[in-house]
Scaffold this active site. Structure first.
Site, short mmCIF file in Angstrom:
data_model
loop_
_atom_site.label_atom_id
_atom_site.label_comp_id
_atom_site.label_asym_id
_atom_site.label_seq_id
_atom_site.Cartn_x
_atom_site.Cartn_y
_atom_site.Cartn_z
N LYS A 14 70.49 56.68 94.65
CA LYS A 14 69.54 56.24 93.95
C LYS A 14 68.25 55.28 96.39
O LYS A 14 67.09 55.42 96.36
CB LYS A 14 69.00 55.29 93.23
N SER A 15 69.44 54.60 96.38
CA SER A 15 69.07 54.16 97.77
C SER A 15 68.04 54.97 98.44
O SER A 15 67.14 54.49 99.24
CB SER A 15 69.84 53.59 98.22
N ARG B 169 64.40 55.50 99.09
CA ARG B 169 63.75 55.06 101.16
C ARG B 169 63.51 56.00 101.98
O ARG B 169 62.36 55.43 102.71
CB ARG B 169 65.53 54.10 101.78
N GLY C 31 63.32 47.28 90.95
CA GLY C 31 64.16 46.46 91.53
C GLY C 31 63.58 46.83 92.78
O GLY C 31 63.32 46.19 93.52
N ARG D 7 62.00 39.95 86.60
CA ARG D 7 62.69 39.44 87.37
C ARG D 7 61.86 39.16 89.14
O ARG D 7 60.50 39.28 88.69
CB ARG D 7 63.63 41.22 87.95
N SER E 291 71.06 40.82 99.86
CA SER E 291 70.62 41.02 99.26
C SER E 291 70.03 42.37 99.84
O SER E 291 69.15 42.35 101.13
CB SER E 291 69.47 40.98 98.11
N GLN F 261 67.70 44.76 98.86
CA GLN F 261 66.44 44.74 98.63
C GLN F 261 65.63 43.85 99.61
O GLN F 261 64.63 44.22 100.64
CB GLN F 261 66.68 44.64 97.54
N ASP G 271 76.38 47.23 91.38
CA ASP G 271 75.99 47.99 90.86
C ASP G 271 77.38 48.85 89.61
O ASP G 271 76.87 49.19 89.08
CB ASP G 271 75.43 48.97 91.30
N ARG H 131 73.97 41.23 83.81
CA ARG H 131 74.51 41.54 83.37
C ARG H 131 75.97 40.79 83.06
O ARG H 131 76.65 41.28 82.75
CB ARG H 131 75.20 42.93 84.91
C1 S3P Z 1 69.74 48.50 95.81
C2 S3P Z 1 70.61 46.99 96.18
C3 S3P Z 1 71.10 46.00 95.54
C4 S3P Z 1 71.50 47.24 94.62
C5 S3P Z 1 70.07 48.46 93.71
C6 S3P Z 1 70.36 49.07 94.54
C7 S3P Z 1 68.82 48.66 97.62
O1 S3P Z 1 69.77 45.23 94.81
O2 S3P Z 1 71.29 45.77 92.87
O3 S3P Z 1 70.55 48.93 93.19
O4 S3P Z 1 68.81 50.46 97.49
O5 S3P Z 1 68.57 47.83 98.28
P1 S3P Z 1 69.98 44.18 95.67
O6 S3P Z 1 70.53 44.30 96.92
O7 S3P Z 1 68.82 43.22 95.32
O8 S3P Z 1 71.68 42.96 95.12
#
Ligand code: S3P
Length: 433
Positions: free
Chosen positions: A28-29, A33, A98, A126, A171, A173, A319, A350
């Site tokens: 997914k990540s 991207r 997110g 969030r 993080s 993100q 996760d 969670r």
């Molecule tokens: C992700 C980063 C994680 C993760 C999310 C995917 C990403 O969040 O929990 O499912 O793809 O960058 P955080 O970086 O905010 O912890």
């Protein structure tokens, strides 16, 4: 409301399964991207094995609304862009994601125009200040409810100044949002985090021609770009976080073996497998190729499980903790998760979701501000509230293989792993209603 009823495996039935390359969803990540970064490239990017799930499909739709041409042929997505986002005439809906909203917030902060980002009722609860605050400080205009903390977010891209930013949380993100903005900064920017968070953004952008240097594992230096990114050409590997649900199944059901192929093996993503190994499962990792990331096989065999304490590199298993909690509830002794307060601001809280649901299953659990402890015991069938969180739903569905379980509100599974219940149904009876 969609409900999943999972029936327990028959006595002495085990699971033994080798997964083909694309049976479990793609990462997914990396899927998010690859399409977002393609928008910043000049020319045609090619993404093979893109994750076709709600979260990533929303990102792809947004990239299209922002002016890229998107075509699907065979297993590939072709994205043609002129290296910049164009103003969209509509709100950009990130759904439940997110990653989607925070990375787009960073990316759009430097682009010319006005942009509106929103999401579903869970995402709109969030915290966004973690990205809006630093992005405002470096020259973009962002706002939203509660003084810029809650979506919908409004962004007017601006002239980005270089920065030296020390994040208080690990993080990916937040890090990725700031890296994306820094590409258009007026000078070199620096970013520091307490512990390394997943580093796909750095790896992929380097592959697209960006100069990102590691000063140390937790500190990077990013040079602004002087021309658009080179197009990306990527085959997305299997998502270790999605595959982990079946890894836990392999670990907790006696005499079982799960062979996962084409897996993303980035160390920030497979820590949960190492925790399972510490607990007593047998894990074998085989590296087979390396482009942007190491990719290969993970083989998990069941074992007698013992309790474990986890308090470091939490972002490497953020996760997977709900699924790990299921393994912990069947292990010998009391397991502890600490330093994991970030779990409270995921798709659901969670910590609270795991604690409430495990208690419903007859397991002794203690809740801390930053984690929980789980005393291994006997899982009992229960009605589970997923709190709309895909990973809570899937974790307790795996527990259902042991004792049977009714999980309420499982729509969320489609955000990351639409094929999950089809695979689970190979092992035991599953009723969806
Ligand atoms: C992700 C980063 C994680 C993760 C999310 C995917 C990403 O969040 O929990 O499912 O793809 O960058 P955080 O970086 O905010 O912890």
């Amino acid at each position: 409301m969609k409900i999943a009823k999972i029936f327990p495996l028959m006595n002495d039935k085990n699971i033994n399964r080798k997964f083909a390359e694309t049976e479990i969803g793609s990462d997914k990540s990396i899927s998010h991207r690859s399409v977002m970064f393609a928008l910043l490239a000049n020319g045609e990017s090619v993404v093979e094995n893109f994750l076709e799930a709600e979260d990533t499909q929303n990102s792809l739709k947004i990239v299209e609304k922002l002016g890229a041409k998107v075509e699907r042929r065979d297993d590939k997505i072709f994205i043609t862009s002129e290296g910049r986002a164009k103003e969209a005439d509509d709100v950009l809906d990130c759904g439940n994601s997110g990653t989607g909203i925070r990375l787009f917030a960073g990316l759009l902060s430097s682009q010319k125009g006005a942009f509106f980002l929103t999401g579903d009722k869970y995402l709109r609860r969030r915290p966004m200040k973690r990205v809006t605050k630093p992005l405002k400080e470096i020259g973009a205009f962002l706002d939203g409810r509660e003084n810029g903390n809650l979506a919908p977010l409004f962004i007017r891209g601006g002239e980005i100044k270089s920065f030296d930013y020390t994040s208080s949380i690990s993080s990916a993100q937040v890090k990725s949002a700031l890296i994306l903005a820094s590409l258009y900064g007026n000078d070199i920017s620096r970013y520091r985090e307490p512990e390394l968070s997943r580093d796909h953004t750095e790896r992929m952008l380097r592959g697209m021609g960006v100069d990102i240097k590691n000063i140390s594992e937790t500190e990077i230096e990013i040079s602004p770009i002087t021309k658009p990114l080179q197009p990306i050409n990527i085959k997305v590997p299997t998502d270790p976080s999605s595959a982990f649900f079946f890894a836990v199944a392999g670990a907790i059901i006696p005499n079982s073996k799960i062979h996962l192929t084409n897996m993303l093996l980035n160390k920030t993503r497979i820590e949960a497998y190492k925790i399972l190994e510490k607990m007593g499962a047998k894990i074998e990792i085989i590296v087979r190729e390396s482009k942007y990331e190491e990719i290969g096989d993970i083989i998990i065999s069941s074992g007698e499980l013992k309790a474990v304490e986890v308090s470091e590199n939490i972002s490497w298993l953020i996760d997977e903790i709900p699924a790990l909690a299921i393994a912990m509830s069947l292990a010998n002794g009391t397991s502890v998760i600490k330093n994991a307060e970030e779990l409270r601001v995921k798709e659901s809280d969670r910590i609270s979701a795991v604690v409430k649901n495990l208690r419903n299953c007859g397991i002794k659990v203690e809740e801390f501000k930053d984690g929980f402890s789980v005393e291994g015991g006997k899982l009992l069938p229960a009605v589970i509230d997923s709190f709309g969180d895909h990973r809570i739903a899937m974790s307790f569905s795996i527990a259902g293989l042991i004792c049977g379980m009714k999980i309420e509100d499982v729509e969320g599974v489609n955000t990351s792993f639409p094929n999950f219940y089809n695979i689970l149904a190979e092992f035991s009876q599953v009723e969806l209603s």
